[in-house]
Design an enzyme around this catalytic site. Structure first.
Site, PDB file in Angstrom:
ATOM      1  N   ASP A 136       9.621 -77.203   4.946  1.00 15.94           N
ATOM      2  CA  ASP A 136       9.862 -78.120   3.845  1.00 15.94           C
ATOM      3  C   ASP A 136      10.488 -77.295   2.712  1.00 15.94           C
ATOM      4  O   ASP A 136      10.485 -76.062   2.755  1.00 15.94           O
ATOM      5  CB  ASP A 136       8.539 -78.756   3.411  1.00 15.94           C
ATOM      6  N   ASP A 176      10.716 -78.216  -1.409  1.00 12.31           N
ATOM      7  CA  ASP A 176       9.989 -78.198  -2.678  1.00 12.31           C
ATOM      8  C   ASP A 176       8.511 -77.928  -2.458  1.00 12.31           C
ATOM      9  O   ASP A 176       7.847 -78.625  -1.682  1.00 12.31           O
ATOM     10  CB  ASP A 176      10.160 -79.535  -3.406  1.00 12.31           C
TER      11      ASP A 176
END
Length: 223
Positions: A18, A20
């Site tokens: 992922d 952020d």
């Protein structure tokens, strides 16, 4: 005191990250933009901001069911504002070295952010663009559906069950689990512990990636 779950004790074909909160922190920038938007729509900013992480912008806005608000148009406005505001975006500790140790083409970024925003934030954090970047517009269903991670595995040419996911949100962890993938949760940006039984790490400072003799990847804690 509950023991920390051990890191996965197996080898993988690829690592999926992922963005952020997982390899970089954009909380300050995101909350500036979203806070201004929420205040302009009369929302309780403090209560609203914790809900913005891990999901696509349009889905976050649509869930509010605000009268007279076009989620597509508002999402485009927020994305433009976020692309312009990258102040304070930084790589999470150890992420750059950890990623640099991985073989090319054996890792991907799978994010709920639109591609243009993802590229702006990755550049602002000083991290490399991967060969495979799955962004919000690449799938019909975002996290917690499995689609983003399944697409990442397919683009890398590996089986989903042979991927290890690095995430920071429950939506992301559910997406990985639905895709049949093992996960590690990165917790450095968390204000409160997540209710999950997957292995957790603060950041990447104490992690290393090992490439085995047969070309597979393994993650270990540094001694």
């Amino acid at each position: 005191m509950t023991a920390t779950p051990a890191l996965p004790q197996r080898d993988f074909s690829a690592f999926l990250f992922d963005m952020d909160g997982t390899i970089l922190t954009s909380i300050k920038a995101a909350e500036r933009v979203w806070g201004d938007w929420a205040a302009g729509h009369g929302l309780d900013v403090a209560a609203f901001l914790p809900t913005i992480h891990g999901k696509r912008t349009e889905e976050t806005i649509r869930a509010l069911e605000l009268p007279g608000v076009d989620p597509v148009a508002e999402a485009a406005f927020i994305t433009r504002a976020e692309i312009e505001d990258v102040a304070g975006i930084e790589a999470i500790e150890g992420a750059a070295d950890f990623i640099a140790s991985l073989p090319a083409g054996r890792w991907a970024i799978v994010t709920s952010a639109p591609r243009a925003l993802a590229e702006a934030r990755i550049a602002a954090a000083g991290l490399p663009l991967p060969a495979v970047l799955v962004a919000a517009e690449d799938v019909e269903r975002g996290k917690p559906a499995p689609d983003p991670f399944l697409l990442g595995a397919r683009k890398l040419g590996v089986k989903p069950e042979d991927c290890l996911v690095f995430e920071d949100t429950l939506a992301g962890l559910r997406s990985a689990a639905a895709a049949g993938m093992d996960s590690i949760v990165v917790t450095v940006t968390h204000a409160h512990p997540l209710e999950t039984d997957v292995a957790s790490v603060l950041d990447y400072a104490d992690l290393r990636a090992v490439t085995t003799a047969d070309g597979l990847l393994r993650v270990q804690r540094r001694p």
